[in-house]
Design a protein around this motif. Structure first.
Motif, mmCIF file in Angstrom:
data_model
loop_
_atom_site.group_PDB
_atom_site.id
_atom_site.type_symbol
_atom_site.label_atom_id
_atom_site.label_comp_id
_atom_site.label_asym_id
_atom_site.label_seq_id
_atom_site.Cartn_x
_atom_site.Cartn_y
_atom_site.Cartn_z
ATOM 1 N N SER A 87 20.232 50.816 16.084
ATOM 2 C CA SER A 87 19.415 50.377 14.758
ATOM 3 C C SER A 87 19.861 51.348 13.407
ATOM 4 N N SER A 88 20.063 50.356 12.509
ATOM 5 C CA SER A 88 19.990 51.155 11.322
ATOM 6 C C SER A 88 18.922 51.829 10.899
ATOM 7 N N GLU A 89 17.659 51.560 11.414
ATOM 8 C CA GLU A 89 16.667 52.267 10.943
ATOM 9 C C GLU A 89 16.442 53.778 11.516
ATOM 10 N N LEU A 90 17.242 53.945 12.535
ATOM 11 C CA LEU A 90 17.361 55.179 13.428
ATOM 12 C C LEU A 90 18.510 55.833 13.181
ATOM 13 N N SER A 91 19.546 55.446 12.789
ATOM 14 C CA SER A 91 20.710 56.003 12.510
ATOM 15 C C SER A 91 21.555 55.311 11.368
ATOM 16 N N CYS A 112 17.842 47.957 17.908
ATOM 17 C CA CYS A 112 17.289 48.162 18.979
ATOM 18 C C CYS A 112 17.818 49.763 19.404
ATOM 19 N N ALA A 113 17.289 50.106 20.262
ATOM 20 C CA ALA A 113 17.619 51.626 20.854
ATOM 21 C C ALA A 113 17.541 51.385 22.422
ATOM 22 N N SER A 114 18.252 52.562 22.939
ATOM 23 C CA SER A 114 18.373 52.879 24.526
ATOM 24 C C SER A 114 18.730 51.497 25.236
ATOM 25 N N GLU A 133 11.595 43.780 23.508
ATOM 26 C CA GLU A 133 10.591 44.786 23.097
ATOM 27 C C GLU A 133 10.828 46.006 23.695
ATOM 28 N N HIS A 134 10.256 47.032 22.866
ATOM 29 C CA HIS A 134 10.595 48.430 23.356
ATOM 30 C C HIS A 134 9.283 49.033 23.611
ATOM 31 N N ILE A 163 1.693 55.417 22.658
ATOM 32 C CA ILE A 163 2.614 54.502 23.334
ATOM 33 C C ILE A 163 2.862 53.869 21.787
ATOM 34 N N LEU A 164 4.402 53.640 22.061
ATOM 35 C CA LEU A 164 5.126 53.415 20.497
ATOM 36 C C LEU A 164 6.203 52.132 20.775
ATOM 37 N N HIS A 165 6.331 51.574 19.918
ATOM 38 C CA HIS A 165 7.252 50.656 20.131
ATOM 39 C C HIS A 165 8.353 50.270 18.966
ATOM 40 N N VAL A 166 9.269 49.518 18.964
ATOM 41 C CA VAL A 166 10.203 49.466 17.832
ATOM 42 C C VAL A 166 9.892 47.875 17.180
#
Length: 286
Positions: free
Chosen positions: A88-92, A121-123, A158-159, A191-194
């Motif tokens: 994800s461009s929002e995280l890296s 997305c991540a992970s 969904e994350h 609880i978090l999500h992306v």
């Protein structure tokens, strides 16, 4: 010619996945004890988690422009189509760097079939998108079909995740020091999500049993048809909890498959040990 799929180490797939589906992986960098390591190649997540438990704060950095330029140039020279699905461009900043190098290489090789896609997305959520693209590539699909399907899966992935200790998110700048202290003191876990690539807090729950029940409720609320999709679970060095959750998901939702992997060093360095994440499509499988 078969389309090659490129991913980075933040997808948290295993070496077996890379080999089975002929996926190329480019590593991000982990900084620990004044040393630099190539994620998943020169350092394993367990080492990072043990260091964090000892109070150390590992850092991470994106893939270098030189690494992307070398990879893209090699595929351009061979005239082989390449699709890079990025963290994800929002995280890296890795996606932006790859886009710059894509354009630079295309100046020398204007006919090169190089495509850079922001997964947002991540992970293992990111990993599941990569696997779907790699399955299509292995079956002989073209770049358009692969990218269209990958973007669809990424959009509806969904994350849903939680961390064991808010202190790690505080160190990474995700929560305030006060929130981390109060949360730890009261045994509150978030609880978090992306959402569109960004990390977004959803709820705060007190107590592990309530937490897991709420996560299951969210799966039921947001999920659709699990019968033909793989649900992903990633964990921060806590396989026992991940396996219990997987067994409960199997019993309640009966998905086609469940994939369990450890959260890799890149994301684990910020989320910390004890992280539990669940990934699934909130729309029809494609």
């Amino acid at each position: 010619m078969t389309v090659k799929i490129l991913a980075d180490s933040a997808c948290d797939l295993s070496e077996n996945h890379y080999k089975t589906y002929d996926i190329e992986m480019v590593p991000l960098t982990v900084h620990l004890d004044d040393q630099e390591y190539k994620d998943s190649i020169e350092i394993k997540p367990k080492t990072v988690y043990d260091a964090m438990r000892e109070g150390k704060t590992p850092k991470t950095s994106q893939v270098s422009p030189q690494a992307f330029k070398a990879i893209f140039t090699s595929y351009a020279e061979e005239n082989q189509p390449l699709v890079y699905l990025a963290f994800s461009s929002e995280l890296s900043g890795t996606y932006q760097t790859a886009k710059m190098m894509e354009q630079e290489v295309k100046e020398s090789y204007p006919e090169a079939e190089l495509h850079v896609v922001d997964s947002k997305c991540a992970s293992i959520g990111y990993g599941l998108v990569v696997l779907r693209a790699a399955q299509l590539a292995k079956d002989g699909a073209g770049t358009d079909e692969i990218m269209e399907t990958a973007v669809y899966h990424a959009k509806y992935m969904e994350h849903i995740f939680t961390v064991d200790d808010l202190e790690y998110l505080y160190r990474g700048g995700r929560v305030s020091k006060t929130a981390a202290f109060v949360g730890s003191f009261l045994k509150i876990r978030p609880i978090l999500h992306v959402d569109d690539g960004k990390l977004i807090p959803l709820e705060k729950i007190r107590g592990t049993k309530k937490l897991h029940k709420r996560m299951f409720d969210i799966i039921e609320e947001r999920g659709k048809d699990f019968s033909n999709q793989t649900i992903g679970i990633s964990h921060g060095d806590d396989y026992e909890t991940a396996k219990k959750i997987a067994d409960a998901i199997e019993e309640k939702f009966n998905p086609e498959d469940i994939l369990i992997e450890m959260v890799g060093s890149t994301i684990g360095a910020h989320a910390g040990p004890g992280t539990i994440a669940i990934f699934f499509l909130n729309n029809d499988y494609k």
